[in-house]
Write an enzyme that holds these catalytic residues in place. Sequence first.
Site, PDB file in Angstrom:
ATOM      1  N   GLU A 134       0.776  -1.127  -0.089  1.00  0.00           N
ATOM      2  CA  GLU A 134      -0.047   0.013   0.128  1.00  0.00           C
ATOM      3  C   GLU A 134       0.695   1.287  -0.042  1.00  0.00           C
ATOM      4  O   GLU A 134       2.262   1.121   0.403  1.00  0.00           O
ATOM      5  CB  GLU A 134      -0.835  -0.005   1.048  1.00  0.00           C
ATOM      6  CG  GLU A 134      -2.464  -0.166   0.902  1.00  0.00           C
ATOM      7  CD  GLU A 134      -3.138   0.889   0.229  1.00  0.00           C
ATOM      8  OE1 GLU A 134      -2.414   1.760  -0.475  1.00  0.00           O
ATOM      9  OE2 GLU A 134      -4.404   0.770   0.150  1.00  0.00           O
ATOM     10  N   ASP A 135       0.224   2.442  -0.532  1.00  0.00           N
ATOM     11  CA  ASP A 135       0.972   3.759  -0.239  1.00  0.00           C
ATOM     12  C   ASP A 135       1.217   4.148   0.994  1.00  0.00           C
ATOM     13  O   ASP A 135       1.936   4.702   1.502  1.00  0.00           O
ATOM     14  CB  ASP A 135       0.411   4.648  -1.373  1.00  0.00           C
ATOM     15  CG  ASP A 135      -0.937   4.875  -1.253  1.00  0.00           C
ATOM     16  OD1 ASP A 135      -1.836   4.071  -0.547  1.00  0.00           O
ATOM     17  OD2 ASP A 135      -1.602   5.677  -2.038  1.00  0.00           O
TER      18      ASP A 135
ATOM     19  N   ASP B 149      -4.285   5.407   6.594  1.00  0.00           N
ATOM     20  CA  ASP B 149      -4.826   6.459   7.300  1.00  0.00           C
ATOM     21  C   ASP B 149      -5.639   6.022   8.138  1.00  0.00           C
ATOM     22  O   ASP B 149      -5.515   5.580   9.446  1.00  0.00           O
ATOM     23  CB  ASP B 149      -5.185   7.329   5.887  1.00  0.00           C
ATOM     24  CG  ASP B 149      -5.826   8.472   6.752  1.00  0.00           C
ATOM     25  OD1 ASP B 149      -6.056   8.931   7.642  1.00  0.00           O
ATOM     26  OD2 ASP B 149      -6.481   9.514   5.786  1.00  0.00           O
TER      27      ASP B 149
ATOM     28  N   PHE C  17      -1.468  15.945   4.851  1.00  0.00           N
ATOM     29  CA  PHE C  17      -2.095  15.483   3.343  1.00  0.00           C
ATOM     30  C   PHE C  17      -0.619  15.747   2.458  1.00  0.00           C
ATOM     31  O   PHE C  17      -0.011  16.485   2.276  1.00  0.00           O
ATOM     32  CB  PHE C  17      -2.927  16.305   2.718  1.00  0.00           C
ATOM     33  CG  PHE C  17      -3.505  15.515   1.440  1.00  0.00           C
ATOM     34  CD1 PHE C  17      -4.413  14.576   1.677  1.00  0.00           C
ATOM     35  CD2 PHE C  17      -3.050  16.028   0.284  1.00  0.00           C
ATOM     36  CE1 PHE C  17      -4.824  13.990   0.383  1.00  0.00           C
ATOM     37  CE2 PHE C  17      -3.594  15.287  -0.832  1.00  0.00           C
ATOM     38  CZ  PHE C  17      -4.617  14.314  -0.835  1.00  0.00           C
TER      39      PHE C  17
ATOM     40  N   ARG D 238       1.419  12.222  -8.762  1.00  0.00           N
ATOM     41  CA  ARG D 238       1.819  10.873  -8.781  1.00  0.00           C
ATOM     42  C   ARG D 238       3.382  10.936  -9.155  1.00  0.00           C
ATOM     43  O   ARG D 238       4.020   9.738  -8.716  1.00  0.00           O
ATOM     44  CB  ARG D 238       0.972  10.060  -9.416  1.00  0.00           C
ATOM     45  CG  ARG D 238      -0.524   9.799  -8.610  1.00  0.00           C
ATOM     46  CD  ARG D 238      -1.213   8.579  -9.303  1.00  0.00           C
ATOM     47  NE  ARG D 238      -2.671   8.619  -9.318  1.00  0.00           N
ATOM     48  CZ  ARG D 238      -3.469   8.259  -8.186  1.00  0.00           C
ATOM     49  NH1 ARG D 238      -2.485   7.707  -7.125  1.00  0.00           N
ATOM     50  NH2 ARG D 238      -4.388   8.072  -7.975  1.00  0.00           N
TER      51      ARG D 238
END
Length: 184
Positions: free
Chosen positions: A103-104, A107, A157, A170
């Site tokens: 996963e990136d 959260d 963020f 990205r």
Amino acid sequence: MEFTEFTNPNLEVLFSAEVIAQRIKELGAQIAAEHAGQDLVLVGVLKGSSVFHADLMRQVDLPLSIDFMAVSSYKDGTKSTGDVEILKDLSNPIREKAVIVVEDIVDTGLTLTRLLEILGSRGARSIKLASLLDKPEPRINKDLKIDYTGFVIPNKFVVGYGLDAAGRYRNLPFIAVVKDPEQI
Ligand code: 5GP
């Protein structure tokens, strides 16, 4: 390459390409040491983890295969609701395989919790989780265990290195904090 976004006043570099590459080297070595002799598959969760997935797999010195899933997580305002729709499922079965979901960022953890539940019913030998970033503050599922974490970050963020804001950024080779999300 000097990205013009280096001078974007709304972005503040958090992790440079060099720092990310060094950390991924360490994660790759750890994954290799812990999966020798196993039938390993690295599952990338599209699209955010695509850059991390591509770099991580090249630092794991073992025979392995790759696969991808795409999910959409529904948000209620800015909060994840935990409802997950599978947009693209795995191409191959994972029965008896050692699976690492790549996963990136984690959260609230709700998307991954649901994804791991879905994969958990498919007879894998093991299912582990690798996430480049861990943002623990907004976590709702406190029991979610990240086996391989790149960096722990504050509740800000971030974009770049696969992570987007409305589809952009990205391709940045670094990870940056968006200083004013209203201006992005
Ligand atoms: P959650 O853990 O809340 O279910 O959702 C995780 C997903 O939310 C990530 O895969 C990513 O798409 C998105 N996300 C969470 N925090 C950030 C962030 O700081 N930047 C970006 N670009 N996406 C984020």
